[in-house]
Design a protein around this motif. Structure first.
Motif, mmCIF file in Angstrom:
data_model
loop_
_atom_site.group_PDB
_atom_site.id
_atom_site.type_symbol
_atom_site.label_atom_id
_atom_site.label_comp_id
_atom_site.label_asym_id
_atom_site.label_seq_id
_atom_site.Cartn_x
_atom_site.Cartn_y
_atom_site.Cartn_z
ATOM 1 N N PRO A 48 0.811 -1.226 0.000
ATOM 2 C CA PRO A 48 0.000 0.000 0.000
ATOM 3 C C PRO A 48 0.843 1.274 0.000
ATOM 4 O O PRO A 48 0.500 2.234 -0.691
ATOM 5 N N LEU A 49 1.961 1.267 0.733
ATOM 6 C CA LEU A 49 2.779 2.485 0.776
ATOM 7 C C LEU A 49 3.392 2.765 -0.596
ATOM 8 O O LEU A 49 3.432 3.925 -1.041
ATOM 9 N N TYR A 51 2.122 1.834 -3.397
ATOM 10 C CA TYR A 51 0.977 2.252 -4.219
ATOM 11 C C TYR A 51 0.700 3.742 -4.027
ATOM 12 O O TYR A 51 0.509 4.485 -4.991
ATOM 13 N N SER A 52 0.713 4.193 -2.764
ATOM 14 C CA SER A 52 0.402 5.604 -2.527
ATOM 15 C C SER A 52 1.526 6.502 -3.046
ATOM 16 O O SER A 52 1.283 7.628 -3.467
ATOM 17 N N ARG A 252 1.244 13.742 15.020
ATOM 18 C CA ARG A 252 0.296 13.060 14.147
ATOM 19 C C ARG A 252 -1.126 13.068 14.697
ATOM 20 O O ARG A 252 -2.004 12.434 14.135
ATOM 21 N N SER A 273 -2.746 16.428 9.835
ATOM 22 C CA SER A 273 -3.566 15.220 9.716
ATOM 23 C C SER A 273 -4.994 15.565 9.322
ATOM 24 O O SER A 273 -5.606 14.871 8.505
ATOM 25 N N LEU A 276 -4.999 16.575 5.689
ATOM 26 C CA LEU A 276 -4.928 15.380 4.837
ATOM 27 C C LEU A 276 -6.301 14.714 4.735
ATOM 28 O O LEU A 276 -6.743 14.333 3.648
ATOM 29 N N ALA A 286 -7.259 12.139 -4.527
ATOM 30 C CA ALA A 286 -6.374 11.055 -4.090
ATOM 31 C C ALA A 286 -4.907 11.358 -4.386
ATOM 32 O O ALA A 286 -4.022 10.998 -3.615
ATOM 33 N N SER A 293 0.319 12.731 2.272
ATOM 34 C CA SER A 293 0.601 11.672 3.238
ATOM 35 C C SER A 293 2.097 11.326 3.216
ATOM 36 O O SER A 293 2.683 11.006 4.248
ATOM 37 N N TRP A 294 2.727 11.438 2.043
ATOM 38 C CA TRP A 294 4.173 11.188 1.987
ATOM 39 C C TRP A 294 4.986 12.327 2.579
ATOM 40 O O TRP A 294 6.047 12.101 3.157
ATOM 41 N N ILE A 296 4.029 13.989 5.149
ATOM 42 C CA ILE A 296 3.946 13.724 6.587
ATOM 43 C C ILE A 296 4.884 12.585 6.973
ATOM 44 O O ILE A 296 5.561 12.638 8.003
ATOM 45 N N VAL A 297 4.949 11.545 6.115
ATOM 46 C CA VAL A 297 5.854 10.422 6.408
ATOM 47 C C VAL A 297 7.302 10.907 6.480
ATOM 48 O O VAL A 297 8.036 10.583 7.416
ATOM 49 N N THR A 300 8.019 12.737 9.627
ATOM 50 C CA THR A 300 8.094 11.820 10.756
ATOM 51 C C THR A 300 9.394 11.024 10.731
ATOM 52 O O THR A 300 10.021 10.806 11.761
ATOM 53 N N PRO B 138 3.007 7.414 10.497
ATOM 54 C CA PRO B 138 1.713 7.995 10.880
ATOM 55 C C PRO B 138 0.572 7.151 10.303
ATOM 56 O O PRO B 138 0.519 6.967 9.087
ATOM 57 N N SER B 141 -1.274 8.343 7.153
ATOM 58 C CA SER B 141 -0.598 8.203 5.867
ATOM 59 C C SER B 141 -0.759 6.792 5.320
ATOM 60 O O SER B 141 -0.822 6.575 4.120
ATOM 61 N N PRO B 145 -3.755 4.917 1.301
ATOM 62 C CA PRO B 145 -3.723 3.895 0.237
ATOM 63 C C PRO B 145 -4.546 2.654 0.573
ATOM 64 O O PRO B 145 -5.100 2.033 -0.332
ATOM 65 N N LEU B 149 -7.134 0.907 -2.008
ATOM 66 C CA LEU B 149 -7.022 -0.493 -2.413
ATOM 67 C C LEU B 149 -8.227 -1.307 -1.945
ATOM 68 O O LEU B 149 -8.760 -2.140 -2.691
#
Lengths: 318, 297
Positions: A48-49, A51-52, A252, A273, A276, A286, A293-294, A296-297, A300, B138, B141, B145, B149
């Motif tokens: 999933p990560l 994918y995002s 977060r 957050s 987002l 999306a 979201s990235w 924020i990653v 962090t 987090p 985040s 996805p 999915l």
């Protein structure tokens, strides 16, 4: 345990009959034991990560299926270089997040340290366990329930305004006024997370060697001197971990903010957050949501890198 | 005997303000317990008493709100006050999701933690710290996805997706907590079991697992708590069918809160009750788990 003479080691049932699967499972024990957890991480986390990350380079509005097209770095550019007042821009939420994080962590640290010192003399009595039970209550309660409790306290006709009136002060709509909403959120979080600082520092204080204090006492050091020259330096590793922990987790925060102010009034409590959430599930963007979201990653990761370095040193080099 | 430092003790005794000390202690306890106490009072107030200003301390208590939450009827008017209706389905969802998450997390996490704690293999430290790193991801985040999915394969609003996501998010914390508990056991135990002819698996399952049982219990409480208390993930991934208690509670928290304070408070009390019981029953191991989970991961 020494083996008794003459006792033949029993052959484990799993090795009998040449069951090769059992043999492999035995020889490759760590691999086999770790495999299910690692597989779960690869399938349900890494995929999933990844994918995002891909989606973050595309324009994709969920409400119009035809909108899916390659965007390159445009989403990231929109986040970082739009006019700060724009809804898309990351700067107002980032500023709010930093305000919230710095304010909560500072207050929690000071208050938590104070309570740890206050209850410290109870350590050798069973009293501490009793007192501690009350202090750690907030740590066990769901964010939602905490938001609900404080919603009633901060309400225009709530308990805090009642106390204010008794003290001769006017009532406020704490959560609805731009000047007080952020402070109300900070104080709510301080209530919830001060006990964590208290617990960590209490554990640290209990591990300190007593003889140093006795020597200092004999040498005529005042309690204040003992505190600054013995307690603080020896406690530094615990303090660092506690602070980093709180910084990363308060940074977060979502639930209490969403349930108490939903980012308002205006954008005065809109943290990253919450921003987002709105990009993704209110504007259904999306691509932009994934890019944010990235962002924020990455922020962090930078904070966690410091944390992991400190821990690595303590675990393997200490 | 616990080690006692004397920083606090000396200064308080010297200033001779024993009474002042105890006033401070009581103030601290009141501060940390009052909001929960106030919500408990609210849950027994009628709507009239709940919205009274200045607030009332003495009132005729009612259990209507609790009856409403647990009633099998979905008709709010039967309760006699404006009511949110039954919360029983959400409570059942919460229980199922939290229990499944706990079982799954422990089943995956215990062998992994044991492998990390007792074995050296290529890249063991790196892998352990990669797992630790996941903990700082987090959740919001990650859930973005997952939402996209899960929507593709029709898993939105199912208990399964919520359980899987909770397991992924909780696993790093649980693994690191269990590493701490396994490391507390002397390494010779495994060697002795091996010499006595146990395979690695039977040494793990028959010898070490029973020894680490108290730690497992504390870890199980945490796994349960993390799933039970969560709002954000269930909020994003569920609609109605798999909705949990915390999500059900927030629906009315802002706009019409005043109308439903009794019901919301009763729901809040029901949600926090299992956690408070855990604190009372297992205060010592919970504190240890919290500190261990933070210090070591």
């Amino acid at each position: 345990v020494r083996q008794k003479a003459g006792v033949v080691p029993t052959i484990p049932p799993t090795l009998r009959g040449g069951a090769w699967i059992s043999r492999v499972a035995d020889r490759q024990f760590p691999t086999v034991a770790l495999a299910p957890a690692m597989l779960l991480f690869i399938l349900l986390l890494c995929y999933p990560l990844g994918y995002s990350l891909v989606v973050s380079f595309y324009h994709w509005r969920l409400t119009s299926p035809g909108s899916f097209r390659f965007a390159g770095l445009e989403n990231y550019a929109a986040l970082l270089t739009s006019a700060p007042s724009s809804v898309v821009s990351v700067w107002i939420p980032l500023e709010n997040t930093l305000t919230y994080t710095v304010a909560t962590v500072t207050l929690e640290f000071v208050l938590g340290f104070a309570v740890a010192l206050l209850l410290q003399r109870q350590t050798s009595r069973s009293g501490l366990g009793f007192l501690r039970t009350f202090v750690i209550v907030p740590l066990m309660i769901s964010d939602v329930v905490i938001a609900l409790m404080w919603r009633m306290l901060w309400d225009t006709y709530g308990f805090i305004n009642y106390v204010m009136n008794v003290l001769g002060q006017p009532s406020h709509a704490w959560l609805a006024e731009p000047s007080t909403a952020m402070a109300a959120l900070v104080l709510t979080d301080v209530w919830q997370n001060t006990p964590f600082v208290f617990l960590m520092l209490t554990a640290g204080l209990q591990a300190l060697p007593t003889d140093l204090y006795e020597v200092a006492n004999i040498d005529g050091a005042s309690p204040a001197q003992s505190f600054w020259h013995i307690t603080v330096p020896l406690l530094t590793p615990v303090i660092v971990i506690t602070l980093l922990f709180r910084v990363i987790f308060n940074f977060r925060d979502f639930t209490k903010i969403y349930a108490l102010t939903a980012g308002g009034p205006g954008r005065s409590t809109e943290l990253l957050s919450v921003n987002l959430y709105q990009e993704m599930f209110r504007n259904f963007d999306a691509g932009l949501g994934s890019a944010l979201s990235w962002v924020i990653v990455v922020m962090t990761v930078l904070m966690a890198a410091v944390f992991v370095r400190v821990l690595w040193r303590q675990t393997f080099e200490g | 005997m616990p080690i006692r430092t004397t920083v606090g003790r000396v200064s308080w005794k010297r200033s001779g303000t024993e009474a002042f000390y105890w006033i401070l202690v009581v103030a601290v306890i009141v501060y940390f317990t009052f909001p929960a106490f106030w919500m408990l009072l609210m849950s027994f107030k009628t709507r009239l008493a709940a919205t009274a200003f200045p607030p009332v301390w003495i009132f005729h208590p009612t259990v209507l709100h609790y009856q409403g939450i647990f009633s099998t009827s979905t008709n709010p008017t039967e309760i006699g006050e404006p009511s949110l209706g039954t919360m029983l389905p959400y409570l059942i969802n919460s229980v199922i999701i939290a229990v499944c998450t706990t079982v799954l997390t422990l089943a995956l996490g215990t062998p992994a933690a044991y492998a990390f704690s007792g074995f050296r293999f290529r890249g063991d430290r790196l892998l352990a710290f990669a797992v630790l790193g996941i903990r700082f991801l987090p959740p919001i985040s990650y859930v973005v996805p997952v939402y996209l999915l899960a929507a593709n394969i029709g898993l939105l609003d199912t208990r399964l997706i919520v359980i899987l996501v909770y397991t992924v998010i909780n696993l790093p914390f649980i693994i690191w907590m269990l590493i701490g508990f396994f490391k507390d056991l002397p390494g010779e135990i495994r060697e002795a079991a091996r010499i006595d002819g146990c395979s690695e698996w039977s040494a793990f399952l028959r010898v070490l697992m029973p020894l680490v049982a108290p730690g497992l219990a504390a870890t199980a409480i945490f796994a349960f708590m993390l799933a039970w208390n969560d709002f954000m993930i269930a909020f994003i991934l569920t609609e109605n069918h798999a909705r949990t208690m915390p999500v059900a509670l927030t629906r009315y928290i802002s706009a019409e809160a005043g109308t439903y304070w009794g019901d919301l408070s009763a729901g809040g009390v029901v949600t926090m009750l299992p956690m408070l019981l855990f604190v009372l029953l297992a205060q010592r191991s919970l504190v240890r788990g919290l500190v261990l989970g933070a210090v070591k991961g």
